[in-house]
Design a protein around this motif. Structure first.
Motif, PDB file in Angstrom:
ATOM      1  N   MET A  80       5.828  10.412 -12.673  1.00  0.00           N
ATOM      2  CA  MET A  80       4.810   9.357 -12.625  1.00  0.00           C
ATOM      3  C   MET A  80       4.769   8.711 -11.237  1.00  0.00           C
ATOM      4  O   MET A  80       3.698   8.366 -10.733  1.00  0.00           O
ATOM      5  CB  MET A  80       5.098   8.306 -13.697  1.00  0.00           C
ATOM      6  N   PHE A  81       5.953   8.546 -10.647  1.00  0.00           N
ATOM      7  CA  PHE A  81       6.025   8.014  -9.286  1.00  0.00           C
ATOM      8  C   PHE A  81       5.357   8.968  -8.301  1.00  0.00           C
ATOM      9  O   PHE A  81       4.620   8.538  -7.390  1.00  0.00           O
ATOM     10  CB  PHE A  81       7.489   7.793  -8.916  1.00  0.00           C
ATOM     11  N   THR A  82       5.580  10.267  -8.479  1.00  0.00           N
ATOM     12  CA  THR A  82       4.949  11.274  -7.617  1.00  0.00           C
ATOM     13  C   THR A  82       3.431  11.219  -7.750  1.00  0.00           C
ATOM     14  O   THR A  82       2.701  11.319  -6.748  1.00  0.00           O
ATOM     15  CB  THR A  82       5.463  12.682  -7.981  1.00  0.00           C
ATOM     16  N   LEU A  83       2.940  11.075  -8.985  1.00  0.00           N
ATOM     17  CA  LEU A  83       1.498  10.953  -9.196  1.00  0.00           C
ATOM     18  C   LEU A  83       0.965   9.688  -8.526  1.00  0.00           C
ATOM     19  O   LEU A  83      -0.129   9.698  -7.938  1.00  0.00           O
ATOM     20  CB  LEU A  83       1.196  10.924 -10.697  1.00  0.00           C
ATOM     21  N   GLY A  84       1.713   8.592  -8.591  1.00  0.00           N
ATOM     22  CA  GLY A  84       1.306   7.356  -7.919  1.00  0.00           C
ATOM     23  C   GLY A  84       1.205   7.544  -6.410  1.00  0.00           C
ATOM     24  O   GLY A  84       0.249   7.062  -5.775  1.00  0.00           O
ATOM     25  N   LEU A  85       2.172   8.246  -5.824  1.00  0.00           N
ATOM     26  CA  LEU A  85       2.116   8.533  -4.390  1.00  0.00           C
ATOM     27  C   LEU A  85       0.907   9.399  -4.050  1.00  0.00           C
ATOM     28  O   LEU A  85       0.259   9.216  -3.004  1.00  0.00           O
ATOM     29  CB  LEU A  85       3.402   9.236  -3.941  1.00  0.00           C
ATOM     30  N   LEU A  86       0.585  10.353  -4.937  1.00  0.00           N
ATOM     31  CA  LEU A  86      -0.573  11.219  -4.713  1.00  0.00           C
ATOM     32  C   LEU A  86      -1.870  10.418  -4.744  1.00  0.00           C
ATOM     33  O   LEU A  86      -2.793  10.666  -3.948  1.00  0.00           O
ATOM     34  CB  LEU A  86      -0.594  12.317  -5.785  1.00  0.00           C
ATOM     35  N   ILE A  87      -1.947   9.440  -5.642  1.00  0.00           N
ATOM     36  CA  ILE A  87      -3.142   8.584  -5.710  1.00  0.00           C
ATOM     37  C   ILE A  87      -3.276   7.760  -4.438  1.00  0.00           C
ATOM     38  O   ILE A  87      -4.377   7.616  -3.888  1.00  0.00           O
ATOM     39  CB  ILE A  87      -3.066   7.688  -6.959  1.00  0.00           C
ATOM     40  N   LEU A  88      -2.162   7.206  -3.963  1.00  0.00           N
ATOM     41  CA  LEU A  88      -2.196   6.455  -2.702  1.00  0.00           C
ATOM     42  C   LEU A  88      -2.628   7.346  -1.542  1.00  0.00           C
ATOM     43  O   LEU A  88      -3.381   6.921  -0.659  1.00  0.00           O
ATOM     44  CB  LEU A  88      -0.824   5.853  -2.410  1.00  0.00           C
ATOM     45  N   ASN A  93       4.467   1.629  -9.137  1.00  0.00           N
ATOM     46  CA  ASN A  93       3.212   2.139  -9.684  1.00  0.00           C
ATOM     47  C   ASN A  93       2.234   1.015 -10.014  1.00  0.00           C
ATOM     48  O   ASN A  93       1.016   1.214 -10.005  1.00  0.00           O
ATOM     49  CB  ASN A  93       3.484   2.980 -10.926  1.00  0.00           C
ATOM     50  N   LEU A  94       2.761  -0.164 -10.318  1.00  0.00           N
ATOM     51  CA  LEU A  94       1.890  -1.325 -10.510  1.00  0.00           C
ATOM     52  C   LEU A  94       1.170  -1.669  -9.201  1.00  0.00           C
ATOM     53  O   LEU A  94      -0.017  -2.025  -9.212  1.00  0.00           O
ATOM     54  CB  LEU A  94       2.713  -2.513 -10.989  1.00  0.00           C
ATOM     55  N   ILE A  95       1.869  -1.526  -8.099  1.00  0.00           N
ATOM     56  CA  ILE A  95       1.246  -1.734  -6.787  1.00  0.00           C
ATOM     57  C   ILE A  95       0.146  -0.714  -6.560  1.00  0.00           C
ATOM     58  O   ILE A  95      -0.928  -1.037  -6.017  1.00  0.00           O
ATOM     59  CB  ILE A  95       2.315  -1.652  -5.677  1.00  0.00           C
ATOM     60  N   VAL A  96       0.378   0.521  -6.996  1.00  0.00           N
ATOM     61  CA  VAL A  96      -0.639   1.567  -6.870  1.00  0.00           C
ATOM     62  C   VAL A  96      -1.896   1.183  -7.641  1.00  0.00           C
ATOM     63  O   VAL A  96      -3.026   1.325  -7.137  1.00  0.00           O
ATOM     64  CB  VAL A  96      -0.092   2.920  -7.386  1.00  0.00           C
ATOM     65  N   VAL A  97      -1.719   0.684  -8.865  1.00  0.00           N
ATOM     66  CA  VAL A  97      -2.875   0.279  -9.674  1.00  0.00           C
ATOM     67  C   VAL A  97      -3.624  -0.863  -9.002  1.00  0.00           C
ATOM     68  O   VAL A  97      -4.863  -0.894  -9.001  1.00  0.00           O
ATOM     69  CB  VAL A  97      -2.423  -0.112 -11.091  1.00  0.00           C
ATOM     70  N   VAL A  98      -2.900  -1.814  -8.421  1.00  0.00           N
ATOM     71  CA  VAL A  98      -3.543  -2.926  -7.710  1.00  0.00           C
ATOM     72  C   VAL A  98      -4.378  -2.403  -6.547  1.00  0.00           C
ATOM     73  O   VAL A  98      -5.515  -2.854  -6.326  1.00  0.00           O
ATOM     74  CB  VAL A  98      -2.487  -3.931  -7.209  1.00  0.00           C
ATOM     75  N   VAL A  99      -3.841  -1.439  -5.794  1.00  0.00           N
ATOM     76  CA  VAL A  99      -4.586  -0.848  -4.679  1.00  0.00           C
ATOM     77  C   VAL A  99      -5.844  -0.161  -5.183  1.00  0.00           C
ATOM     78  O   VAL A  99      -6.926  -0.289  -4.590  1.00  0.00           O
ATOM     79  CB  VAL A  99      -3.695   0.148  -3.908  1.00  0.00           C
TER      80      VAL A  99
END
Length: 550
Positions: free
Chosen positions: A364-372, A446-452
């Motif tokens: 899930m962390f890897t997916l979050g990095l991919l979204i960023l 990942n919460l930071i990713v959602v905020v972005v």
């Protein structure tokens, strides 16, 4: 194994009993590992010694006996008791110690024999003794001094026709052994106090310091019913109760009740609705994850034509696979513990359960990095050959290192498993922090990713401020949050609410709904609502049905 030593007790002779309590025999037993098989043998050994010895027990014999019992009551090996085949072994041990201690010969009016996990005290009492009490102060693991007190009221002492003896034995860890055999979810939150008194005495006062100081949790004073091998609340009642201690008034009946403790309501509320949600959710989650992987296999070549879509689906497949294995292992862990199959099997299941739940979060962390990467690094292109090794190292490499280090550090001290479950230990070694800390850290990131994502997708077009544009922006943001919350593991953040208020059934139900059904949410938001996957999946089904009809 100690089975040969136990078998030698079949010949009932006091000489054998003396030999078994000798320094050499005691040293041999204490050097044996406290594995489930040896625990069962030692319990049987102590039982036969108690039954065979008809003479008075000297201080030396009581010390040897206590050392042997202490060996299998050590807090670091309590989890091994769950795998002893005889579920009544804890009760048998308690009865055996009580029987042996009852033969203790008191010299100079008192005896005190103390080991780290069992303490025996004896006093001479008579009708002129005023409010005689026995005080215990024991060092018990990291919880510090645990105290217990036995008080015989003066009006009870007046019942004594002659000078007598009173003996009490304290067990700070035996409660955890006995509670695993009980259907009631309440747990023992104090030491077990065995009190051996003259038959003339009817009521005694007992004070228990709580092992875990839980505010606003109901306490129940109980007595151990030896014949029925269960905690019985009818023999005791609560006299006083505060955050740190409980005072009980108990009826002392020599044959029925001689051991007492306190039960506390579990921190997490028990509910048939909560159990039903968990079972249904896990079943649906497993089916959904299997379906998710099947759909991904069908549409893989069509849905992963670009680099970014390949990376996204690669992460999604590994998230689904990790959660699927973790859910299956979760069910297996419950089966292994409830049937007391094998200690090593429980360790293995816990290791892989820890690994795959960590893998779930790291993917899930890897997916979050991919979204960023897709949002912020527009002009930086990452290739598949670079992404795959990096993703595999994060998704499986980090969990593997953490899992191996956890079991390597804690298992040699028998501190890997939690007492009463095939899961990581908390009270003795805090091994569960090896799961909680990485998981919570990833949830925050990942919460930071959602905020972005919300900030990026929520901006209205410059110069366009009409209501329809604002409505579209709100819908777009809501959709993105709904899609990303289960895929990035944010639903696990609701676990903090259950920690803050662990007795709230509502919080536990919300947490169970969001996480037991996580596999279904991954199928829905990660696969079925993906436009390419949806269209290609329907096309595949259409062509499959058409071929069957032909």
């Amino acid at each position: 194994m100690l089975s040969d030593a136990c078998a030698s007790l079949d010949v009932q002779s006091l000489f054998q009993v003396r030999m078994l309590l000798s320094t050499l025999a005691c040293a041999y037993i204490l050097s044996s590992p406290a594995i489930p098989g040896n625990i069962a043998d030692i319990v049987e050994l102590l039982k036969k010694i108690s039954l065979l010895l008809s003479e008075n027990v000297t201080r030396g014999k009581m010390q040897s006996y206590s050392r042997i019992a202490n060996h299998i009551l050590n807090s670091s090996i309590i989890s091994n008791w769950a795998f002893v085949k005889d579920r009544n072994a804890g009760s048998i041990l308690l009865d055996s110690v009580n029987l042996f201690a009852g033969k203790l010969l008191l010299r100079n009016g008192s005896e005190s024999i103390q080991e780290p996990f069992i303490a025996t005290k004896g006093y001479s009492i008579h009708r002129n003794t005023s409010g005689k009490s026995f005080d215990f102060s024991m060092e018990f693991s990291s919880t510090g001094n645990i105290t217990g007190q036995v008080v015989i009221p003066e009006e009870e002492l007046l019942r004594l026709p002659r000078a007598s003896k009173a003996i009490s034995v304290a067990f700070p860890t035996l409660g955890a052994v006995l509670e695993s055999t009980q259907p009631d979810p309440a747990f023992v939150n104090g030491m077990v106090l065995s009190v051996l008194l003259p038959e003339e005495l009817q009521n005694i006062l007992l004070t228990f310091e709580k092992l875990n100081k839980l505010e606003q949790v109901g306490a129940q004073c109980v007595a151990w019913h030896s014949a029925e091998r269960r905690w019985d609340p009818r023999a005791c009642e609560v006299r006083a109760h505060n955050v740190t201690a409980v005072v009980c008034v108990c009826a002392h009946r020599r044959r029925a009740y001689s051991s007492f403790s306190i039960l506390m309501a579990p921190a997490a509320p028990r509910s048939s609705l909560l159990d039903a949600i968990t079972r249904v959710g896990l079943g649906l989650s497993i089916l959904s994850l299997v379906l998710c992987l099947l759909i991904e296999a069908v549409v893989w070549h069509h849905a992963t034509k670009t680099e970014i879509t390949y990376m996204r689906h690669f992460c999604l497949v590994n998230i689904a696979a990790s959660l699927l294995v973790a859910d299956i292992l979760f069910i297996l862990a419950a089966i292994v513990h409830n049937t007391a199959l094998n200690y090593q099997l429980c360790v293995a299941v816990t290791f892989f359960l820890h690994f795959f739940y960590l893998a779930l979060f790291f993917w899930m962390f890897t997916l979050g990095l991919l979204i960023l990467y897709g949002l912020l690094l527009i002009f930086f292109k990452i290739t598949r050959s670079v992404f795959l090794p990096a993703a595999l190292s994060i998704g499986y490499g980090c969990p593997l290192v953490i899992s191996i280090l956890t079991v390597a550090i804690t298992e040699p001290k028998n501190g890997y498993l939690r007492s009463g479950a095939c899961w990581l230990n908390w009270y003795e070694t805090k091994a569960i922090l090896a799961f909680v800390i990485p998981a919570l850290s990833i949830i925050v990131m990942n919460l930071i990713v959602v905020v972005v994502v919300v900030v990026k997708t929520g901006r209205s077009s410059i110069g366009e401020g009409c209501k329809s544009q604002d409505l579209n922006s709100v819908i777009r943001v809501s959709k993105n949050v709904a899609l990303l919350t289960p895929l990035l593991g944010l639903t696990w953040g609701f676990g903090l609410a259950t920690i803050i208020d662990s007795r709230s059934l509502a919080f536990h139900i919300v947490f169970a709904l969001l996480n037991a059904f996580q596999g279904f949410f991954i199928l829905l938001f990660g696969t079925l609502l993906d436009r390419k996957v949806l269209i290609l999946d329907y096309m595949s089904i259409f062509y499959t049905l058409r071929n069957w009809s032909l």
